[in-house]
Design a protein around this motif. Structure first.
Motif, PDB file in Angstrom:
ATOM      1  N   GLY A  81     -84.184  -7.925   4.687  1.00 25.99           N
ATOM      2  CA  GLY A  81     -85.077  -6.921   4.096  1.00 25.99           C
ATOM      3  C   GLY A  81     -86.491  -7.442   4.018  1.00 25.99           C
ATOM      4  O   GLY A  81     -86.699  -8.654   4.026  1.00 25.99           O
ATOM      5  N   ARG A  82     -87.481  -6.536   3.944  1.00 24.32           N
ATOM      6  CA  ARG A  82     -88.868  -7.006   3.821  1.00 24.32           C
ATOM      7  C   ARG A  82     -89.734  -6.061   3.012  1.00 24.32           C
ATOM      8  O   ARG A  82     -89.450  -4.873   2.910  1.00 24.32           O
ATOM      9  CB  ARG A  82     -89.519  -7.198   5.193  1.00 24.32           C
ATOM     10  N   THR A  83     -90.782  -6.650   2.420  1.00 23.07           N
ATOM     11  CA  THR A  83     -91.833  -5.825   1.825  1.00 23.07           C
ATOM     12  C   THR A  83     -93.080  -5.974   2.694  1.00 23.07           C
ATOM     13  O   THR A  83     -93.124  -6.832   3.576  1.00 23.07           O
ATOM     14  CB  THR A  83     -92.176  -6.288   0.397  1.00 23.07           C
ATOM     15  N   PHE A  84     -94.074  -5.125   2.414  1.00 23.05           N
ATOM     16  CA  PHE A  84     -95.292  -5.146   3.217  1.00 23.05           C
ATOM     17  C   PHE A  84     -96.493  -5.573   2.386  1.00 23.05           C
ATOM     18  O   PHE A  84     -96.534  -5.344   1.178  1.00 23.05           O
ATOM     19  CB  PHE A  84     -95.547  -3.766   3.832  1.00 23.05           C
ATOM     20  N   GLN A  85     -97.466  -6.179   3.087  1.00 22.97           N
ATOM     21  CA  GLN A  85     -98.692  -6.647   2.437  1.00 22.97           C
ATOM     22  C   GLN A  85     -99.342  -5.510   1.667  1.00 22.97           C
ATOM     23  O   GLN A  85     -99.696  -5.656   0.504  1.00 22.97           O
ATOM     24  CB  GLN A  85     -99.613  -7.143   3.535  1.00 22.97           C
ATOM     25  N   LEU A  86     -99.514  -4.380   2.325  1.00 22.18           N
ATOM     26  CA  LEU A  86    -100.005  -3.195   1.631  1.00 22.18           C
ATOM     27  C   LEU A  86     -98.767  -2.372   1.338  1.00 22.18           C
ATOM     28  O   LEU A  86     -98.209  -1.732   2.223  1.00 22.18           O
ATOM     29  CB  LEU A  86    -100.996  -2.412   2.501  1.00 22.18           C
ATOM     30  N   LEU A 166     -87.860 -11.011   3.057  1.00 19.80           N
ATOM     31  CA  LEU A 166     -89.189 -11.448   3.452  1.00 19.80           C
ATOM     32  C   LEU A 166     -90.209 -10.723   2.591  1.00 19.80           C
ATOM     33  O   LEU A 166     -90.234  -9.480   2.569  1.00 19.80           O
ATOM     34  CB  LEU A 166     -89.437 -11.101   4.930  1.00 19.80           C
ATOM     35  N   LEU A 167     -91.005 -11.488   1.863  1.00 18.41           N
ATOM     36  CA  LEU A 167     -92.013 -10.882   0.995  1.00 18.41           C
ATOM     37  C   LEU A 167     -93.393 -11.164   1.577  1.00 18.41           C
ATOM     38  O   LEU A 167     -93.775 -12.319   1.754  1.00 18.41           O
ATOM     39  CB  LEU A 167     -91.928 -11.459  -0.425  1.00 18.41           C
ATOM     40  N   THR A 195     -81.684 -15.559  -0.033  1.00 11.57           N
ATOM     41  CA  THR A 195     -82.675 -16.425   0.579  1.00 11.57           C
ATOM     42  C   THR A 195     -84.005 -15.677   0.651  1.00 11.57           C
ATOM     43  O   THR A 195     -84.015 -14.472   0.895  1.00 11.57           O
ATOM     44  CB  THR A 195     -82.218 -16.799   2.007  1.00 11.57           C
ATOM     45  N   PHE A 196     -85.108 -16.389   0.429  1.00 14.48           N
ATOM     46  CA  PHE A 196     -86.425 -15.748   0.499  1.00 14.48           C
ATOM     47  C   PHE A 196     -87.339 -16.470   1.488  1.00 14.48           C
ATOM     48  O   PHE A 196     -87.270 -17.688   1.626  1.00 14.48           O
ATOM     49  CB  PHE A 196     -87.103 -15.758  -0.884  1.00 14.48           C
ATOM     50  N   LEU A 197     -88.185 -15.664   2.131  1.00 14.22           N
ATOM     51  CA  LEU A 197     -89.294 -16.205   2.921  1.00 14.22           C
ATOM     52  C   LEU A 197     -90.534 -15.439   2.471  1.00 14.22           C
ATOM     53  O   LEU A 197     -90.598 -14.212   2.589  1.00 14.22           O
ATOM     54  CB  LEU A 197     -89.047 -16.009   4.429  1.00 14.22           C
ATOM     55  N   VAL A 198     -91.478 -16.176   1.914  1.00 13.30           N
ATOM     56  CA  VAL A 198     -92.612 -15.544   1.237  1.00 13.30           C
ATOM     57  C   VAL A 198     -93.927 -15.946   1.896  1.00 13.30           C
ATOM     58  O   VAL A 198     -94.241 -17.142   1.978  1.00 13.30           O
ATOM     59  CB  VAL A 198     -92.659 -15.995  -0.249  1.00 13.30           C
ATOM     60  N   VAL A 199     -94.685 -14.958   2.375  1.00 15.02           N
ATOM     61  CA  VAL A 199     -96.062 -15.214   2.809  1.00 15.02           C
ATOM     62  C   VAL A 199     -96.945 -14.933   1.615  1.00 15.02           C
ATOM     63  O   VAL A 199     -96.857 -13.859   1.012  1.00 15.02           O
ATOM     64  CB  VAL A 199     -96.486 -14.280   3.966  1.00 15.02           C
TER      65      VAL A 199
END
Ligand code: ADP
Length: 243
Positions: A81-86, A166-167, A195-199
């Protein structure tokens, strides 16, 4: 076991190699950070692994399954799953409607006809409660504060029951109290096995929250390791400060 793995992942835009021969592994069960100066390829990397853009070459594996050519919805379906910058929510839908359209099984038609499963509504309430926005269930998303919209986006991601999340800049445009809340949430969800991957640009957040940090510069990783090691790495200082 690796959650996500890329091999030789490459994407150019015109003459610019945005992501250049990237081979990395995201280990299952950790909170991973992805940092790097502006233009270092972090967003392009996110977009490649979530199927929004296609690589010129290289492969993406999720739990050893080759997902390189999967469409975004199929990638979400396998557990990523992911979120978006905006932050992306449907502004004219209510909070609950946003949650229900996030579920693959609930089409817009079922939603409008009110024929979605009760269990989905219960699940949606569970996630809204965890994000602390259950009282806003009937509000239109556009009437929420930006921080609340970010929490809604995150809640909606969990409707897909992702193993890897993914954040993209979760702290961007968010006040310090809410940043604290997001950090606590991520830690709790990680303790439950996600598990997380964060920018993230907020270095304090990255260094305080992540177990493992990968540093990109000019389209490729230049360093990785625990926050304390990465922070002291001369290559990282050079990439950020030009020293
Ligand atoms: P970051 O997220 O680390 O700031 P990006 O992935 O957005 O980096 O960008 C990496 C490089 O690719 C930059 O030089 C950027 O200008 C370029 N780039 C990214 N997306 C596009 C695009 N759609 N068209 C042209 N160039 C792009």
């Amino acid at each position: 076991m690796s959650s996500l793995r890329t091999s030789g992942l490459t994407k150019s835009f015109g003459g610019v190699k945005a992501v250049d021969d990237v081979t990395v592994e995201i280990v299952e069960g950790k909170i991973n950070g992805l940092i790097g100066p502006n233009g270092s390829g972090k967003t392009t990397f996110f977009n490649l692994v979530t199927g929004l853009i296609r690589p010129d070459s290289g492969r993406v594996f999720y739990r050893d399954r080759d997902i390189t050519r999967y469409a975004p919805h199929r990638i979400a379906h396998v557990g990523l799953g992911r979120t978006f910058q905006l932050c992306r929510v449907f502004p004219r839908m209510t909070v609950m409607e946003n949650m229900l359209v996030a579920v693959r099984r609930t089409g817009l038609r079922e939603l409008l006809a009110g024929t979605h499963a009760t269990s989905e509504v219960e699940r949606a309430r569970h996630w809204l409660t965890r994000m602390g926005i259950e009282h806003l269930e009937r509000a239109e998303a556009r009437n929420l504060s930006y921080g609340q919209q970010k929490l809604l986006e995150l809640a909606a991601v969990f409707m897909g029951d992702p193993e890897l999340v993914l954040l993209d800049e979760p702290a961007g445009g968010v006040n310090p109290a809410l940043i604290e809340r997001i950090v606590t949430l991520v830690r709790d969800l990680n303790a439950e096995g996600r598990t997380f991957l964060v920018v993230e640009h907020n270095m304090d957040m990255v260094m305080g929250m992540c177990d493992h940090v990968i540093v990109f510069d000019r389209g490729a990783p230049i360093a990785e390791g625990p926050p304390s090691a990465v922070r002291a790495d001369p290559r990282v200082l050079e990439a950020y400060l030009g020293v």
